[in-house]
Write a protein that holds these residues in place. Structure first.
Motif, PDB file in Angstrom:
ATOM      1  N   PRO A   1      10.500  10.810  -6.734  1.00 33.49           N
ATOM      2  CA  PRO A   1      10.592  10.704  -5.277  1.00 33.49           C
ATOM      3  C   PRO A   1      10.223   9.298  -4.806  1.00 33.49           C
ATOM      4  CG  PRO A   1       9.559  12.780  -5.879  1.00 33.49           C
ATOM      5  CD  PRO A   1       9.698  11.992  -7.152  1.00 33.49           C
ATOM      6  N   GLY A   2      10.977   8.821  -3.823  1.00 28.15           N
ATOM      7  CA  GLY A   2      10.774   7.466  -3.327  1.00 28.15           C
ATOM      8  C   GLY A   2      11.741   6.468  -3.919  1.00 28.15           C
TER       9      GLY A   2
ATOM     10  N   GLY B   1       7.537  -5.263  -9.737  1.00 24.38           N
ATOM     11  CA  GLY B   1       7.004  -6.548  -9.300  1.00 24.38           C
ATOM     12  C   GLY B   1       6.376  -6.424  -7.928  1.00 24.38           C
ATOM     13  N   THR B   2       5.580  -7.402  -7.565  1.00 28.77           N
ATOM     14  CA  THR B   2       4.887  -7.370  -6.281  1.00 28.77           C
ATOM     15  C   THR B   2       5.694  -8.066  -5.198  1.00 28.77           C
ATOM     16  OG1 THR B   2       2.784  -7.820  -5.173  1.00 28.77           O
ATOM     17  CG2 THR B   2       3.619  -9.505  -6.695  1.00 28.77           C
TER      18      THR B   2
ATOM     19  N   GLU C   1      14.330  -1.773   0.828  1.00 30.35           N
ATOM     20  CA  GLU C   1      15.451  -0.987   1.359  1.00 30.35           C
ATOM     21  C   GLU C   1      15.167   0.512   1.338  1.00 30.35           C
ATOM     22  OE1 GLU C   1      16.889  -4.775  -0.590  1.00 30.35           O
ATOM     23  OE2 GLU C   1      15.477  -3.174  -1.063  1.00 30.35           O
ATOM     24  N   THR C   2      14.211   0.941   0.525  1.00 28.45           N
ATOM     25  CA  THR C   2      13.877   2.367   0.442  1.00 28.45           C
ATOM     26  C   THR C   2      12.569   2.697   1.162  1.00 28.45           C
ATOM     27  OG1 THR C   2      12.628   2.197  -1.636  1.00 28.45           O
ATOM     28  CG2 THR C   2      15.030   2.478  -1.800  1.00 28.45           C
ATOM     29  N   GLY C   3      11.968   1.695   1.807  1.00 28.21           N
ATOM     30  CA  GLY C   3      10.730   1.934   2.541  1.00 28.21           C
ATOM     31  C   GLY C   3       9.466   1.450   1.863  1.00 28.21           C
ATOM     32  N   ALA C   4       9.563   0.955   0.636  1.00 31.81           N
ATOM     33  CA  ALA C   4       8.380   0.407  -0.048  1.00 31.81           C
ATOM     34  C   ALA C   4       8.068  -0.963   0.546  1.00 31.81           C
ATOM     35  CB  ALA C   4       8.628   0.293  -1.545  1.00 31.81           C
ATOM     36  N   ARG C   5       6.792  -1.231   0.830  1.00 36.15           N
ATOM     37  CA  ARG C   5       6.425  -2.476   1.485  1.00 36.15           C
ATOM     38  C   ARG C   5       5.630  -3.442   0.613  1.00 36.15           C
ATOM     39  NH1 ARG C   5       9.952  -3.104   4.901  1.00 36.15           N
ATOM     40  NH2 ARG C   5       8.685  -4.807   5.726  1.00 36.15           N
ATOM     41  N   ASP C   6       5.095  -2.966  -0.514  1.00 36.41           N
ATOM     42  CA  ASP C   6       4.242  -3.847  -1.309  1.00 36.41           C
ATOM     43  C   ASP C   6       4.767  -4.135  -2.712  1.00 36.41           C
ATOM     44  OD1 ASP C   6       3.875  -1.320  -2.290  1.00 36.41           O
ATOM     45  OD2 ASP C   6       1.693  -1.430  -2.408  1.00 36.41           O
TER      46      ASP C   6
END
Length: 375
Positions: free
Chosen positions: A160-161, A76-77, A54-59
């Motif tokens: 950040p992130g 976690g992955t 939801e925040t843009g992290a993909r991995d």
């Protein structure tokens, strides 16, 4: 036996590695959502920030929990081919990063690598609308990292992130205040190497040395040295196994963690009796202490503020040194593997680590090892 060594910096010496304290501890876990739920409901942490799809992290996904000045990041992955997936397959749930708050991440990284640390992530800036943070990382024992964090220019919830998360409910006063120390378990014959590492790289000094005679039972033994900063804000005991009739708790950890790593995080509280009562009500399980341990407490320890009957009822250990006394108790392992656990500690002047409790503690651990078939 235990040997205590002065820890203050000599007058006029330069502190080449100033540390404000432990900024956060990041754990790589198999299910970050479930671990977050457990630590929130059982230990009273509240989620303050989140990173995920939801925040843009993909991995990966990370939940940031806080209580008092304790910050835990549960990561976690999201895919099977990531470094997180590979390390979790080997180690199970455990500490990946011990992050240290520093006034200057660039200088800390430069000093650390110049003094022998293996650099992993060079200094770089991460930023968002909340400002910017300067971070860098170096390796320590096993697959564990130290992350240098300079957040002096940041006003966001965590880093950040991450997105700030709303408080889900009012939890009242903090039971857990700060991280007192973090214990690392290393392989046989490597403790001295890691003590020198912290002395050379971080300018820490050896505070206490426990020999295998001091930390032993009928069946097993271990050796330990404690390194600390001059102001005592950061303390890292380092354990290695010693020869014994059977497998020690350090051997068991190394076998099931499949290498060196952080054995436990000690969390300070100002009311250990009340905290243990509340945690037990929430389902937290602690190591039990034999009844006969408490028969000798009044004579061995002297006067304390707490009721010995309360300590007996809850299984809390107590010890005294030249500067005061401390109370401590240890949880059972947090996950499926008999590896990482928490310690709760309340200090009343004492600077030690409960030497007088070692025999009772390790016998309690051995009883659990025997139940698991690992003694």
């Amino acid at each position: 036996m235990a040997t205590t060594i002065p820890t203050t910096h000599a007058a006029g010496t330069r502190d080449f590695m100033p540390l404000h304290g432990i900024d956060h501890v990041e754990l790589w876990v198999g299910n970050a959502a479930h671990s977050t739920y457990y630590l929130s409901r059982a230990y009273g942490f509240e989620e303050i920030a989140y990173k995920g799809l939801e925040t843009g992290a993909r991995d990966c996904v990370s939940h940031v929990l806080q209580q008092g000045r304790v910050r835990l990041v549960l990561t976690g992955t999201l895919h099977s081919g990531t470094a997180i997936a590979a390390e979790h397959a080997r180690h199970g749930d455990g500490v990946k990063v011990i992050a240290l708050s520093v006034p200057d991440a660039d200088r800390a990284y430069e000093e650390a690598t110049a003094r022998g640390a293996h650099g992993v992530t060079p200094p770089h800036t991460i930023s968002d609308d909340g400002g910017e943070v300067r971070i860098a990382e170096v390796a320590t024992y096993g697959d564990t990292l130290h992350r240098f964090v300079d957040r002096s220019g940041y006003r966001g919830a965590f880093l950040p992130g991450f997105a700030a998360t709303a408080d889900r409910e009012t939890r009242g006063d903090a039971m857990l205040l700060t991280i007192d120390h973090i214990v690392g378990n290393v392989e046989l014959g490597t403790m001295e190497q890691w003590v020198r590492y912290y002395e050379d790289v971080f300018g820490m000094t050896e505070m206490i040395h426990f020999s295998d005679e001091a930390i032993s039972t009928e069946y097993s033994a271990l050796m330990s040295k404690v390194v600390t900063t001059g102001d005592g804000r950061v303390k890292f005991p380092i354990n290695e196994p010693a020869e014994g009739k059977r497998k020690s708790q350090i051997d068991e950890f190394l076998e099931f963690y499949e290498g060196a790593g952080a054995q436990h995080i000690a969390l300070a509280t100002r009311d250990i009796v009340g905290t243990v009562e509340r945690l037990q009500e929430r389902g937290v399980e602690f190591l039990r202490t034999p009844e006969e341990y408490y028969d000798a407490v009044p004579e061995r320890i002297g006067e304390i503020e707490q009721s010995v009957s309360d300590l007996r009822r809850l299984g809390i250990l107590v010890d005294r040194d030249d500067e005061g006394y401390l109370l401590q108790i240890f949880t059972k392992p947090l996950g499926d593997r008999p590896t990482m656990f928490f310690e709760l500690i309340e200090r009343h002047g004492a600077r030690g680590f409960g030497e007088g409790n070692f025999k009772a503690l390790f016998e309690a651990i051995e009883r659990e090892q025997e139940r698991r078939g690992n003694l």
